[in-house]
Design a protein around this motif. Structure first.
Motif, PDB file in Angstrom:
ATOM      1  N   LYS A 103       1.159   8.867   2.225  1.00 31.29           N
ATOM      2  CA  LYS A 103      -0.040   9.515   2.738  1.00 31.29           C
ATOM      3  C   LYS A 103       0.525   9.565   4.226  1.00 31.29           C
ATOM      4  O   LYS A 103       0.243  10.740   4.935  1.00 31.29           O
ATOM      5  N   ASN A 125      -1.791   7.549  -7.975  1.00 27.61           N
ATOM      6  CA  ASN A 125      -1.396   7.618  -6.513  1.00 27.61           C
ATOM      7  C   ASN A 125      -0.783   8.945  -6.251  1.00 27.61           C
ATOM      8  O   ASN A 125      -0.778   9.511  -5.081  1.00 27.61           O
ATOM      9  N   LYS A 168       0.532   4.070  -1.709  1.00 29.04           N
ATOM     10  CA  LYS A 168      -0.336   5.148  -1.362  1.00 29.04           C
ATOM     11  C   LYS A 168      -0.279   5.556   0.028  1.00 29.04           C
ATOM     12  O   LYS A 168      -0.348   6.916   0.291  1.00 29.04           O
ATOM     13  N   ASN A 197       0.722  -1.107  -0.004  1.00 23.67           N
ATOM     14  CA  ASN A 197       0.052  -0.028   0.109  1.00 23.67           C
ATOM     15  C   ASN A 197       0.854   1.400  -0.129  1.00 23.67           C
ATOM     16  O   ASN A 197       0.897   1.998   1.056  1.00 23.67           O
TER      17      ASN A 197
END
Length: 823
Positions: free
Chosen positions: A192, A309, A188, A186
């Motif tokens: 983040k 993304n 993304k 993951n």
């Protein structure tokens, strides 16, 4: 900050989207330096791992693996090349392959002894090794003997599985000496939230465990390993920050000093904290990718839907004036060159099935959003542009097609395809998404799929690795066994006796049922083999760092192999698909429908490799009849209907089985089929004798779902129409189709016609995938004669591209032999 893109531009002579492609002086220098570097084997990782395993021998596998990764990230040498903007390397060697002794070491020592060939003398994919590195590897051999993944796998596998591999029916050896890979974590979420938030989540989970409950107590070591590995990765980035600061102090170039100071600031922040801009996001992704590569010996560790993304970071930087498109492009090019540096070595036997120095690192672009709207954005074009400029075999660029994709994107893709190398490959949302939903994946997750490996679709950040990528299944070898009554003519091994041979079958139905009976037997043993390897992997490897980056491993307190991921699938890779269809069609027509030949005559012909001139008709005459029989790839329903029927059967037979995670949490846990044969069609053909499709003994098999080389004689549209008839919605592991065209097919107005052909195939005919080689056979033959003049000549091998000249000549010849379609 703005970089120095304009200084020292070099024109490449190629055009992308109407403009001549240029490379900055920085990129040109880095590219030339890396392209000239010879891949080398390093003993550094092996020595550190050996010492760490001895030191932490009493720890649980989670903690042992976590602390070992921490020592690797602390002790491996690091370097920053002059001009780099994205930093982080597995070694101070420019193109380095580390050794993973915890998986297997004996195979390498045997090759260093010359059995079958030393790494630097291989026919392809050569690696050099310094004497000091070789001596170090020999020193640790005794520690790892009977003490690694390969030994543990062999110890639990039934005797039949070893005999099946000896016959050449299936091969999962690469999973015994190599890691899992085949996933996209993951990224993304990491970009983040930063790893600090992953550590926070793991701590909270630890604090709330009720250790009096065995199921919760079992989670403790994994969650502790998350803290160890995430902290180690953050400190590793800090090492690069310190090195960048040191180099900034030492350089006399004020521009480079400012760049290095900026790099140091970035490495102090990511991947620990959330990225604030495009450069930080790319650097965060690279650090994560790099550390996963060091933890595990798997390949196909990919970057997901990079254009989706990272678009918010790109757009904000462009709008604020902090960055220009030229700067973003150069950062992407720097990332591609980092990907090019990565290497992993496996045995020569395995390498023949994965040729081309390829780690299958995919970047997916385009596609649609969950509302069906075209998701293409400005970053999609920049990612394509970076590939056009760098023009190397990695990363693999995967373009998601759908019926609403713009002409602009299709023409941009053709501009890159025209450069050679089959980049980008094209995948159809019109089939992939329904295929994933058919296996139980939610629509809103299926629509976010990205590609890993060759053609495997994965729900990035939510799915266990290896959605496909189990062992190879040699379909034509199984057909050969059916023709010989279950007995292998090469080894005399007979594990599953049939009810007669080709000389005895009274009807096509008997022949077909004999083939299906052998399929059922050997497919079952393939599942046994790979599931038992999975069980050994779960207990002996664990992969705590990569697992923590996949949802919902932290929340469940489990690694992926224990059932921590949201989704879970696995499956085999079919080899020789077209050969089986052509064999069945030839025998049906000539022996059972028209009775021109008898089964006895064909049996004798294949036993004598079509060389017996004393029979009537002679061996060569029989071969010509079989070659003239209907062939898959010509839009001929006689053979295509047979292909469809048998292909549906093997897809449904595969999906009967479950993975080892079934019932432990994840959705799916189904075995799913794939036609991604990589380059295994060449070695898999070596163990198959002459076959009734007209193929002679030892010749390469058909690759992927493509027609057999040279037999699709009615043009590209007929070839693709045949492929489009297959029930591809069942191939959730990915369908792969190679197309080779003359360069003139992508010139001027012909490009428009090619786009129309692709839209018809991917849309109307529901083709799942296509990749186009646009390099003439004459060019490839010239490269064989003068390899020094074609160092960056790139071709599409299977679901990946490779530099042509380092390939084994047998594979080069196979690529040259592919049908070359013209206008």
């Amino acid at each position: 900050m703005k970089y120095c893109y304009e200084e020292g531009q070099k024109r490449t002579g190629h055009v992308f989207m109407g403009e001549e492609i240029t490379r900055s002086a920085r990129i040109e220098t880095l590219r030339d330096t890396l392209l000239e570097a010879v891949p080398q084997i390093s003993a550094d990782r092996a020595m550190i791992v050996t010492e760490a395993y001895q030191r932490y021998n009493s720890e649980t596998i989670y903690i042992k693996r976590a602390k070992t990764l921490a020592e690797l990230l602390e002790k491996l040498p690091i370097t920053i090349l002059d001009g780099e903007l994205i930093v982080g390397s597995v070694s101070d060697k420019l193109r380095c392959a580390h050794i993973f002794p915890e998986f297997g070491l004996d195979w390498l020592i045997e090759e260093l002894d010359g059995n079958p060939v030393r790494p630097e003398k291989r026919p392809g994919d050569r690696y050099e090794i310094a004497e000091a590195d070789e001596n170090k590897l020999r020193e640790i051999t005794d520690y790892w003997r009977n003490n690694n993944h390969e030994y543990r796998c062999k110890a639990v596998l039934p005797e039949e599985t070893h005999l099946i591999r000896e016959m050449g029916v299936t091969d999962s050896y690469w999973l015994m000496i190599g890691g899992e890979g085949h996933l996209t974590v993951n990224l993304k979420r990491v970009v983040k939230e930063g790893l600090s938030n992953y550590m926070k989540r793991a701590k909270e989970r630890l604090e709330n465990l009720d250790l009096s409950e065995p199921s919760e107590a079992e989670q403790k070591p994994f969650l502790e390993s998350v803290l160890i590995t995430c902290d180690a990765v953050i400190k590793y980035a800090g090492r690069y920050a310190a090195l960048a600061e040191k180099q900034a102090e030492e350089t006399e170039n004020p521009v480079r000093r400012k760049e290095l100071q900026h790099i140091a600031d970035i490495c102090r922040r990511v991947p620990a904290e959330p990225a604030r801009d495009f450069h930080e996001a790319l650097q965060s992704i690279w650090f994560i990718n790099l550390c996963i590569q060091l933890e595990n010996n798997g390949h196909s560790i990919s970057l997901g839907r990079l254009d989706q993304n990272l678009f918010p970071y790109y757009k904000e930087n462009i709008n604020s004036g902090v960055m220009r498109d030229e700067d973003a492009l150069e950062l992407l090019e720097c990332l591609y060159l980092k990907l090019f540096q990565l290497h992993k070595i496996t045995s020569w036997g395995n390498t023949k099935s994965f040729s081309g120095y390829q780690l299958f690192q995919n970047i997916t672009i385009g596609g649609q959003d969950m509302n069906g709207k075209d998701a293409t954005n400005e970053l999609s074009y920049l990612i394509l542009g970076a590939q056009a400029a760098i023009k190397l075999h990695t990363p693999s660029i995967s373009l998601r097609y759908h019926d609403r994709i713009s002409e602009k994107m299709m023409y941009a893709a053709m501009d890159v395809v025209r450069l050679g190398g089959g980049q980008p490959a094209i995948y159809s949302d019109e089939v992939y998404i329904p295929a994933l939903v058919n296996r139980g994946i939610r629509w809103d997750d299926a629509v976010e799929y990205s590609i890993v490996g060759c053609v495997e679709a994965i729900v990035e950040g939510k799915q266990t690795g290896r959605p496909n990528g189990a062992g190879f299944i040699n379909l034509q070898k199984i057909m050969e066994l059916a023709l010989y009554g279950g007995k292998d003519p090469n080894t005399d091994i007979c594990l599953h006796p049939g009810k007669g041979s080709l000389a005895d079958f009274a009807s096509y139905e008997e022949l077909y049922e004999a083939f299906k009976e052998q399929i059922r037997y050997y497919f079952k043993y393939q599942v046994i083999t790979d599931n038992m390897i999975d069980m050994v992997t779960e207990k002996g490897i664990a992969d705590p760092f990569v697992s923590c980056l996949v949802d919902d491993c932290i929340d469940r307190g489990k690694t992926m192999k224990e059932g921590g991921a949201v989704y879970d699938y696995c499956g085999p890779l079919y080899v020789g698909m077209a050969n089986v269809g052509n064999t069945l069609a030839a025998l049906k027509k000539l022996v059972y429908d028209e009775r021109i030949l008898t089964g006895v005559q064909v049996m004798h012909a294949i036993q004598t490799n079509y060389e017996d001139l004393t029979t009537v008709p002679s061996g060569p005459d029989i071969r010509k009849m079989l070659l003239d029989a209907p062939k898959y790839g010509n839009d001929d329903d006689y053979v295509d209907d047979i292909m469809v029927d048998y292909f549906r059967f093997i897809c449904e037979e595969t999906a009967k089985y479950k993975t080892t995670r079934n019932g432990r949490g994840p959705i799916g846990c189904i075995w799913q089929p794939s036609t991604s044969s990589v380059s295994s069609n060449v070695p898999c053909g070596e163990c198959v004798g002459a076959t009734p499709d007209g193929r002679k003994a030892g010749e390469a098999l058909a690759d992927t779902a493509s027609p057999t080389h040279g037999t699709d004689t009615k043009g590209i549209t007929a070839s693709l129409k045949s492929v489009g008839k297959l029930p591809t919605v069942l191939v959730s592991g990915g369908q792969l189709v190679n197309v080779k065209v003359m360069p003139a097919m992508l010139d001027g107005m012909m490009t428009r016609k090619m786009v129309q052909v692709l839209r018809t195939y991917l849309g109307n005919y529901k083709g799942m995938h296509v990749q186009i080689n646009c390099v003439s056979a004459d060019t490839l033959k010239a490269a064989q004669v003068h390899p020094e003049e074609y160092k960056d000549l790139m071709v599409r091998v299977a679901g990946y591209s490779a530099l042509f000249t380092p390939l084994d000549k047998a594979l080069q010849d196979d690529i040259i032999a592919r049908t070359e379609h013209s206008a």
